[in-house]
Design an enzyme around this catalytic site. Structure first.
Site, short mmCIF file in Angstrom:
data_model
loop_
_atom_site.label_atom_id
_atom_site.label_comp_id
_atom_site.label_asym_id
_atom_site.label_seq_id
_atom_site.Cartn_x
_atom_site.Cartn_y
_atom_site.Cartn_z
N LEU A 142 44.75 37.73 40.85
CA LEU A 142 44.54 38.39 39.57
C LEU A 142 43.27 39.22 39.69
CD1 LEU A 142 45.11 35.55 36.92
CD2 LEU A 142 46.68 37.39 37.50
N ASP A 143 43.24 40.37 39.03
CA ASP A 143 42.02 41.15 39.00
C ASP A 143 40.90 40.33 38.38
OD1 ASP A 143 43.46 43.27 40.00
OD2 ASP A 143 43.69 44.29 38.08
N ARG A 144 39.69 40.66 38.75
CA ARG A 144 38.53 39.90 38.26
C ARG A 144 38.48 39.84 36.74
NH1 ARG A 144 32.26 40.95 40.25
NH2 ARG A 144 31.30 39.26 39.06
#
Length: 338
Positions: free
Chosen positions: A154-156
């Site tokens: 997942l993106d940050r």
């Protein structure tokens, strides 16, 4: 032989090792089952140049069950791997720093899987200027775990469902599900603008590149990778829309770039969003106000890799996103999706 002992032995200089030192023999257990032999060696031989790993494989110095194998061989439970001592690169000194133990809200856990609710602002792994992430913190918190690997990313700044495998065989099985579109991933995204369609397919090829300062970015480009997202309108407001995104492919920044490209950037997106709007929403005391990107992995359906049973995991919308929607409902005329 324990992993730390193995790493110490194979890292000995071949030219200067004591005459009594023998090559290492390691028996593969379920934590490494299904892994390619080259990736296995790269993991246990930290600091050994990749070129040297492939050289000893080609020369036959590495053997499995007394036989030669090529780099693509996948290890089986019970295999005995012969590993010669190998030279560590000079630059391979310990890097990073202290990694704190970290636990995250658990949505599901058994002997095969760990599914957590990742908060926004936390990277899933270290690198690219991040000292450590979710995976490093969980490994520190669970020293007894023989195997713990990310199934996906997942993106940050994205919150929500993150799946980790506790066995190599589970990781391989889940990756096969991902490649075969066997997972149904759903995200909530609040966008700027009034989304006109109840349901819309977006099929735009995505190309990954790096900015001059090394930052990873994605754009729509004809020679990019085929990418497909389906957007369902959940709730419409004056100037905003809550969408559910169905991922049909899993490209980097896919939802974010697809929405930007059709004119509906995600609220709070600092890479592809409406920067003036984001700045206004993030001011203290602003209503509606939001200081993060409104993208949340809220539901995942998959086949359990051991039992074969279908399973669905859900992650509640974070409090700051719930509050933002409540402010939209209270402060401006709103209407439900058709």
């Amino acid at each position: 032989m324990k992993m730390n002992e193995l790493r110490h032995q194979i890292a000995t200089e071949p030219q200067s090792r004591p005459s009594g030192l023998q090559v290492a023999y390691v028996t593969v257990d379920e934590s490494s089952e299904g892994q390619r032999i080259d990736n296995f060696l790269l993991k246990v031989a930290k600091g050994v140049p990749k070129s040297h790993i492939y050289r000893v494989l080609r020369s036959g110095e590495v053997r499995v069950n007394k036989g030669r194998v090529d780099a693509t061989y996948r290890l089986q439970n019970g295999d005995v791997v012969r590993i010669p001592p190998m030279r560590v690169a000079e630059k391979a000194a310990p890097t990073g720093g202290f990694v704190p133990a970290g636990e995250f809200p658990v949505l599901f856990e058994d002997a095969a899987l760990l599914v957590i609710d990742k908060p926004a602002g936390v990277a899933v792994h270290g690198g690219s200027g991040v000292a450590f992430g979710v995976i490093e913190q969980l490994r520190r918190a669970r020293p007894e775990a023989k195997f713990l690997e990310l199934v996906h990313r997942l993106d940050r700044e994205t919150s929500g469902i993150l799946v980790l495998a506790k066995k190599r065989s589970v990781l391989v099985h889940l990756h096969e599900q991902i490649r075969g579109n066997g997972m149904d991933k759903r995200y909530f995204a609040c966008v700027a603008g009034e989304f006109p369609n109840t349901r819309q397919h977006v099929k735009l090829p995505l190309y990954k590149y790096s900015t001059p300062d090394g930052e990873r970015r994605v754009r729509v480009q004809a020679d990019g990778l085929a990418s497909h997202t389906v957007f369902n309108r959940m709730e419409a407001f004056d100037g905003y829309t809550l969408l559910e995104a169905e991922l049909k492919t899993g490209r980097t920044h896919q939802i974010r770039v697809h929405l930007q490209s059709i004119g509906f950037p995600i609220v709070g997106d600092d890479k592809y969003g409406d920067f003036a709007l984001n700045k206004a929403l993030s001011r203290s005391g602003t209503k509606p106000g939001l200081k993060r990107m409104f993208l949340h992995a809220h539901r995942l359906t998959l086949t359990h890799p051991v039992t074969g049973a279908p399973m669905t995991v859900s992650a509640p919308l974070p409090a700051e996103c719930v509050e933002f929607l409540q402010q939209l409902r209270q402060g401006r005329p709103a209407r439900d999706a058709d």
